[in-house]
Design an enzyme around this catalytic site. Structure first.
Site, mmCIF file in Angstrom:
data_model
loop_
_atom_site.group_PDB
_atom_site.id
_atom_site.type_symbol
_atom_site.label_atom_id
_atom_site.label_comp_id
_atom_site.label_asym_id
_atom_site.label_seq_id
_atom_site.Cartn_x
_atom_site.Cartn_y
_atom_site.Cartn_z
ATOM 1 N N ASN A 1 48.835 33.298 42.476
ATOM 2 C CA ASN A 1 50.187 33.711 42.097
ATOM 3 C C ASN A 1 51.147 32.526 42.178
ATOM 4 O O ASN A 1 51.025 31.663 43.048
ATOM 5 C CB ASN A 1 50.688 34.924 42.896
ATOM 6 C CG ASN A 1 50.597 34.770 44.396
ATOM 7 O OD1 ASN A 1 49.777 34.047 44.906
ATOM 8 N ND2 ASN A 1 51.465 35.469 45.108
ATOM 9 N N GLU B 1 55.103 31.871 42.233
ATOM 10 C CA GLU B 1 56.423 32.507 42.352
ATOM 11 C C GLU B 1 57.525 31.561 41.916
ATOM 12 O O GLU B 1 57.289 30.386 41.622
ATOM 13 C CB GLU B 1 56.614 32.999 43.794
ATOM 14 C CG GLU B 1 55.592 34.073 44.143
ATOM 15 C CD GLU B 1 55.834 34.732 45.484
ATOM 16 O OE1 GLU B 1 56.641 34.229 46.290
ATOM 17 O OE2 GLU B 1 55.182 35.770 45.727
ATOM 18 N N CYS C 1 51.525 36.795 38.500
ATOM 19 C CA CYS C 1 50.438 37.190 39.400
ATOM 20 C C CYS C 1 49.205 36.309 39.192
ATOM 21 O O CYS C 1 48.986 35.767 38.098
ATOM 22 C CB CYS C 1 50.019 38.633 39.129
ATOM 23 S SG CYS C 1 51.263 39.851 39.526
ATOM 24 N N GLU D 1 46.098 37.192 38.845
ATOM 25 C CA GLU D 1 45.166 37.699 37.831
ATOM 26 C C GLU D 1 45.527 37.179 36.445
ATOM 27 O O GLU D 1 44.671 36.737 35.684
ATOM 28 C CB GLU D 1 45.189 39.242 37.784
ATOM 29 C CG GLU D 1 44.697 39.924 39.039
ATOM 30 C CD GLU D 1 45.802 40.226 40.034
ATOM 31 O OE1 GLU D 1 46.712 39.384 40.202
ATOM 32 O OE2 GLU D 1 45.755 41.303 40.648
ATOM 33 N N CYS E 1 48.641 44.819 39.664
ATOM 34 C CA CYS E 1 49.881 45.491 39.241
ATOM 35 C C CYS E 1 49.728 46.007 37.808
ATOM 36 O O CYS E 1 48.765 45.664 37.101
ATOM 37 C CB CYS E 1 51.070 44.535 39.340
ATOM 38 S SG CYS E 1 51.174 43.369 37.980
ATOM 39 N N CYS F 1 49.295 43.325 35.048
ATOM 40 C CA CYS F 1 47.965 42.702 35.060
ATOM 41 C C CYS F 1 46.929 43.655 34.474
ATOM 42 O O CYS F 1 46.020 43.232 33.760
ATOM 43 C CB CYS F 1 47.575 42.289 36.478
ATOM 44 S SG CYS F 1 48.528 40.865 37.050
HETATM 45 N N1 THU Z 1 50.662 39.664 43.174
HETATM 46 C C1 THU Z 1 49.554 39.169 42.561
HETATM 47 O O1 THU Z 1 49.407 37.944 42.347
HETATM 48 N N2 THU Z 1 48.593 40.043 42.193
HETATM 49 C C2 THU Z 1 48.601 41.385 42.478
HETATM 50 O O2 THU Z 1 47.672 42.089 42.119
HETATM 51 C C3 THU Z 1 49.744 41.960 43.192
HETATM 52 C C4 THU Z 1 50.903 41.058 43.407
HETATM 53 C C5 THU Z 1 51.686 38.701 43.617
HETATM 54 C C6 THU Z 1 52.989 38.738 42.886
HETATM 55 C C7 THU Z 1 53.921 38.147 43.929
HETATM 56 O O3 THU Z 1 53.840 36.735 43.853
HETATM 57 C C8 THU Z 1 53.319 38.580 45.250
HETATM 58 O O4 THU Z 1 51.981 38.941 44.972
HETATM 59 C C9 THU Z 1 54.038 39.759 45.903
HETATM 60 O O5 THU Z 1 54.185 40.812 45.026
#
Ligand code: THU
Length: 160
Positions: free
Chosen positions: A61, A63, A72, A74, A111, A114
């Site tokens: 991920n 940010e 994310c 994925e 999520c 994704c």
């Molecule tokens: N996140 C992912 O990378 N994958 C998921 O399946 C759920 C959420 C990340 C997004 C954000 O950077 C952090 O997790 C918190 O939501």
């Protein structure tokens, strides 16, 4: 009125029950976690994508101070895999999350966005994507992304 019921099937495994190839994919997703850029949520996610050519591509991920600009793990992994090999189907993805100094106790499901991207990728290559959600207590396996996104919007919806 007609009632239609849609069920989702998941399987719970211990790591030892999975094949060496599956275990490697899971290990790669765990290793990837350290490369996550998650200074805001402190929730680090690693994804490892297995391609039909045998290559494993990882993503984490990413940010951003402008929160919605992040992405994310994925989608980072799948988009990178599809950018590098636009003609190679994605066969599987393993997802691991790390927070509070440990890997999560319960698997983290992808999520909604994704899921949408995983379903598009399945449709694009006409190949189911097996999903491995990794946790300290076991692995949840889902046989294809559509299982996680019933009634999905796809190209057939556009060509109605
Ligand atoms: N996140 C992912 O990378 N994958 C998921 O399946 C759920 C959420 C990340 C997004 C954000 O950077 C952090 O997790 C918190 O939501």
């Amino acid at each position: 009125m007609k009632k239609r019921e849609i069920t989702t099937v998941t399987y719970e495994y211990s790591v030892e029950e999975l094949s060496k190839e599956e275990q490697l994919l899971i290990e790669k997703s765990k290793e990837a976690v350290k490369n996550a850029y998650a200074p805001y949520s402190k929730f680090k996610v690693g994804a490892a994508v297995l391609l039909a050519n045998g290559e494993i591509i990882t993503g984490t991920n990413q940010e951003n101070a402008a929160y919605p600009s992040g992405l994310c793990a994925e989608r980072v992994a799948v988009f990178y895999a599809n950018s590098k090999y636009p003609d190679v189907p994605v066969k599987a993805i393993a997802v691991t999350a790390f927070t509070n100094n440990k890997f999560v106790k319960t698997p983290v499901p992808p999520c909604g966005s994704c899921r949408q991207v995983l379903v598009e990728t399945e449709t694009r290559f006409n190949t189911p994507i097996k999903i491995y959600l990794v946790s300290e207590t076991g692995i949840t396996v889902i046989h294809d992304a559509k299982e996680l996104l019933p009634l999905n919007f796809d190209e057939s919806s556009l060509n109605n």
